[in-house]
Write an enzyme that holds these catalytic residues in place. Sequence first.
Site, short mmCIF file in Angstrom:
data_model
loop_
_atom_site.label_atom_id
_atom_site.label_comp_id
_atom_site.label_asym_id
_atom_site.label_seq_id
_atom_site.Cartn_x
_atom_site.Cartn_y
_atom_site.Cartn_z
CE LYS A 1 -2.23 -1.19 3.94
NZ LYS A 1 -1.29 -2.40 4.00
CB THR A 2 3.60 2.37 2.23
OG1 THR A 2 2.67 2.40 3.29
CG2 THR A 2 4.45 3.53 2.48
CG ASP B 1 0.35 4.92 4.16
OD1 ASP B 1 -0.52 4.25 4.04
OD2 ASP B 1 1.68 4.66 4.16
CD GLU B 2 -0.21 2.87 8.54
OE1 GLU B 2 -1.21 2.36 8.84
OE2 GLU B 2 1.10 2.42 8.31
NE ARG C 1 3.89 -4.26 10.98
CZ ARG C 1 3.58 -3.92 9.78
NH1 ARG C 1 4.11 -3.01 9.04
NH2 ARG C 1 2.18 -4.23 9.36
CD GLN D 1 -1.61 -3.32 9.01
OE1 GLN D 1 -0.58 -2.75 9.64
NE2 GLN D 1 -1.77 -3.39 7.78
N1 LIG Z 1 4.91 -5.41 -6.38
C1 LIG Z 1 6.13 -5.80 -5.31
N2 LIG Z 1 6.98 -6.64 -5.78
C2 LIG Z 1 8.03 -6.59 -4.89
N3 LIG Z 1 7.94 -6.28 -3.85
C3 LIG Z 1 7.07 -5.38 -3.52
C4 LIG Z 1 5.91 -5.10 -4.40
N4 LIG Z 1 5.20 -4.44 -3.63
C5 LIG Z 1 5.57 -4.36 -2.31
N5 LIG Z 1 6.90 -4.84 -2.16
C6 LIG Z 1 7.58 -4.56 -0.98
O1 LIG Z 1 6.69 -5.24 -0.07
C7 LIG Z 1 7.13 -4.70 1.29
C8 LIG Z 1 5.93 -4.33 2.02
O2 LIG Z 1 5.27 -2.98 1.21
P1 LIG Z 1 4.60 -1.66 1.89
O3 LIG Z 1 5.24 -1.42 3.18
O4 LIG Z 1 4.21 -0.81 0.73
O5 LIG Z 1 3.32 -2.53 2.29
P2 LIG Z 1 2.23 -2.12 3.12
O6 LIG Z 1 0.85 -2.63 2.48
O7 LIG Z 1 2.24 -0.49 3.19
O8 LIG Z 1 2.28 -2.77 4.43
P3 LIG Z 1 1.77 -2.17 5.94
O9 LIG Z 1 0.31 -2.57 6.14
O10 LIG Z 1 2.39 -2.70 6.94
O11 LIG Z 1 1.61 -0.65 6.15
C9 LIG Z 1 8.29 -3.70 1.11
O12 LIG Z 1 9.33 -4.03 1.39
C10 LIG Z 1 7.82 -3.29 -0.64
O13 LIG Z 1 9.16 -3.03 -1.16
MG LIG Z 2 2.27 0.94 4.83
#
Ligand SMILES: Nc1ncnc2c1ncn2[C@@H]1O[C@H](COP(=O)(O)OP(=O)(O)OP(=O)(O)O)[C@@H](O)[C@H]1O
Ligand SMILES: [Mg+2]
Length: 831
Positions: free
Chosen positions: A50-51, A281-282, A662, A312
Site C-alpha cells: 500500500k505504501t 496513508d494508514e 512486521r 490494522q
Molecule cells: N510488486 C512488488 N514486488 C516486490 N516487492 C514489493 C511489491 N510491492 C511491495 N513490495 C515490497 O513489500 C514490502 C511491503 O510493502 P509496503 O510497506 O508498501 O506494504 P504496506 O501494505 O504499506 O504494509 P503495511 O500494511 O504494513 O503498512 C516492501 O518491502 C515493499 O518494497
Molecule cells: Mg504501509
Amino acid sequence: MLQGSEELRFCKARRTAIEGEFSHLNPEQRRAVLATEGPLLLLAGAGSGKTTVLINRVANLMKYGRGSDCDEVPGWVTAEDLAFLEDYAAHPTEEGRARAEQLCKVDPAVPWSILAITFTNKAAGELKDRLERMLGPSANDIWASTFHSACSRILRRDIDKLGYDTSFTIYDSADAERVVKDAMKDLRMDEKAFPPKSILGYISRAKDAMKLARDYAEECAKSGDYRLQRIAQVYTEYEKRLKAANALDFDDLILRTVLLLRQDEEVRTYYQRKFRYVLVDEYQDTNNLQYQLASTLAGGYENFCVVGDDDQSIYRFRGATIENILSFENQYHGCRTIRLEQNYRSTQNILEASNAVIRNNQGRKGKELWTDQGAGDKVQVYTAMNQDDEAQYVAAQILAGFSEGCRWKDFAILYRMNAQSRELEMAMKRNGVPYRIIGGTRFFDRAEVKDMLAYLCVVNNPGDDLRLQRIINNPPRGIGAKTVETAQILAARNGLSLWEVVSDARRYPDLQKAAAKLGAFAELIRGLRKAAGEMPLTQFYEVLCADSGYAVALEAKDTVEDRTRLENVRELGSSIQSYLENAEEPSLSGFLDEIALYTDLDNHDPSEDCCVMMTMHSAKGLEFPVVFAVGMEEGIFPGMRAIGDEEEMEEERRLCYVAMTRAKQRLHMTCAAQRMLYGRTSANRPSRFLGEIPPERVERSGRNPLSMGYEGRLTESDWRPERETYGGGEKRPPVGGYASGRPSVGYDKGYTAPAAPKVPPVKLPGINARPPAAPLPDFQKGEMVRHKAFGKGMILSIMKMGGDALVEVAFDNVGTKKLMLKSAAQYMEKL
Ligand SMILES: Nc1ncnc2c1ncn2[C@@H]1O[C@H](COP(=O)(O)OP(=O)(O)OP(=O)(O)O)[C@@H](O)[C@H]1O
Ligand SMILES: [Mg+2]
C-alpha cells in the site's frame, strides 16, 4: 503527414516509458498507481504494498501526470489509440488532429499540488526520502507531512482570519496540562476529583466532535450533569487562556484548520485549487477531525486517495474510527476500490500465522493474503523461565544472527508497553548489542526513573547535591527555587554540602521563612535513611514511593501517560529485585553502582547501525528481517483491560497482527513462565494469540510448553493470570510515580558524584541467605579472545563490580566494546 508520425512516436515512447517505470508492480498495484483521477480506496492487508503504491502514485503524478490511467480516463494511450494514430499518421485528417493532439497532451503535476499525509514523523521522513530518491530534489516541494505539520503550515499563513496572530505558539501536552491546572485553581476545582489529564481527554473528544467551548458548554448544560458542566467550565477557561496567549494545542491545530477552511471561502478555494491530489496513508487510524480535514482539502478535485487496512486499526483509544475507511465508498460515489492480495513482505509461515490470528476477529471485512515467497523458517515460540531469561534469549539470537552476517538494524524488538523494555535494554547492554529505542526514552533516562534514582542516591548519600536539588521540591513541597538558591549560596560560603545547610535551616537567618518546610524535608530524608537500614531493599523501595509523596501526586490520575510513569516507577522496583537476586553482597550503594555501570556500558552512537526497540504501536508501517514480539502472555498481551471486553480484545488482536506482520524472514515470539513487572512477580499463562497460531507453523523451545497449557482450546477463566505474588513482602506495592513536567536537572552521564560524603552510608541489613553466586569466569587483562559474534580481540581491562565484572575488549573488526563478563563469557573463548 510528418506530424502524425511524430505523435505516434511520442505516444509509443510514453507508453513504453510508463510501462517500464512501473513494471515492478503487480497489475492491481499498477492500476492503483495509474488511476490518477477521482476518489480511490486502496484497502489491503499488511505488506501488500500500500505504501509502495502511494509513493509510486506520487512519482507517476509528477512524471507523467493526469491522463495516464489505463482505460478509464481519456488521454491514456490504449492499444486502440495507437491503432488510430497509425492510421492518422498514414492519412492525416482534420477531425483526427484534435484527437491526436489530445493524446499527446502531457500534464504532469507540480510538486506543490500534491499533499501526502502519514501518521508519524518517522513515516513522513521515510516518505520524503523515498520520493527524493525516485524524483530528485523536486520532491522537496511535495507536501509530504503529518496532519499536524500540514495544519501548522496552513495556519501560519492564514490564522489571522480567525483572530489569532500568525506567530502563534504550539502547546504540547505538558503545557496544556499546566493551563488546565491553572484554570482549575481559579475555578476552585479539586485535582483529585477532577484529574487534569482526564479533563484534557474530555476537551480533546469535544474538539474531535468539532465543538468549541461554547457549544460544549451548551450541550453539557442540557445534559444536566453537574460533573460535565464543571468540565465545560474548564474548557471555556482553557480556551480563553490559550487564545489570550495566542497558542494552539495539538487538537487545535487540526480543528482550527478545519474551521478556517469552512468559514473562509477564499482560503478554502485557495487550497482546494492548490491541492490537485491528496493522499493519506494508514487511513484506518484517522479520527473524525482528520477525516474532515483531508476530505475538505481534497474537495476541489476530489482526487482523494486513501490507503489502509481495517485489520490494522489500533488507535481506537485516541478516537480513530474504522468507520472512516469502511464508509469511504458511501461518501464518495463512483469511488474506485482496489484490493491487493499478495503480500511481498513475509515468508509463508509468518503470513499464515498472522492470518490465522486475525481470523479470530469477528468485526472485519474478511480478506486473506498470500505470498509466493517460500515457507521460510517457522515462527519461533520461546518459553522463558522469567523475564531475564527472555531478554537473554533475545540477545543471544541477535548475536547469533550478527555472527551469520546480519546487520544490527535487521532486528526489531517489539513490546506492548514501554515498561517492558528495561530488562531487554539491560541484556543488550550486557552483551554489547547496540540498540536504540524508537519513540520513547530509554528506561534509565526517563524523568520518573531518574527521580526515584535520585531519591535512592540521596538516601545513600545526602551529600549528593545534584540529586538533592532534583528531589527537594519534587513532588512540590512549597520549597521554591529561590530558597534552594539561597541554601546553595550559604553552602558554598560555608564550605558545606547543600544537605548540611538544608537539614539545619533554622541556623540561617536567610532561610527563616522556609525553615519549617526545609525541616520537614530533612525529617523525611532522615526517616528514609533509617528505614533503609531496617528493611530489605525492595520493601524499602515501597516505603520510599509512599513516604516521598511521589505516589500521592499520581494516585488519582488515570491517563495513559501517568499510568506509564507509574509503571516505570514500579518497574525500577523490579530492577532492585533482580539485583538482590543476583548480587553477592547486596547493598544500596551496590545497586546504584550497578545502575551507573550499566549506563557506562553503553558507548555506541545511536545514529549508527543498531537494533531497534519500540512498542508495537510505533512499529506500524515498518518492516524488519527479524522481529521479536516479547511478553506474549495473558494479562500483558492481551492486557488485563482487554480480558473480558470483546471490543478491546479485538483491538489487541489487531495489534498482534500488526506486530507479527512486521517480520520479513524470521519471527520470534516469547513468553515467560514467571515475570516480574512493576516490582511484582506473576505467573501468566501464554497469550491466547500464541494458541491461535496453527501448530504446524510453529517451532517451540524453552520450558516445556505442554505444561503451560498451550494445547487445546481453553475457556476464558483458564486464561486468567494466576494469583500474583508481590516482591518484597505481602503488601501490594504502593502506587507510586509523579508526573514531572519540568525539565530534568543533572544526573547526566559524565557527572561525578560529590567527593567524600560527610554522612556515613546506609548499611543494609543482611538479606536472606542465597546460594553463593557463581565464580567469575577466568579471563585476564591482556589475553586474546575470540567472541562468537564480534570475532577476535584483546582484553584491555577487567573491573570487578558486585558479582560480575565489566570487561573491555578491543576487537579487530568491531572496535572496542564494554561487556559484562558473565554474559560475554558464554560467547567468548581464550585463544
Ligand atoms: N510488486 C512488488 N514486488 C516486490 N516487492 C514489493 C511489491 N510491492 C511491495 N513490495 C515490497 O513489500 C514490502 C511491503 O510493502 P509496503 O510497506 O508498501 O506494504 P504496506 O501494505 O504499506 O504494509 P503495511 O500494511 O504494513 O503498512 C516492501 O518491502 C515493499 O518494497
Ligand atoms: Mg504501509
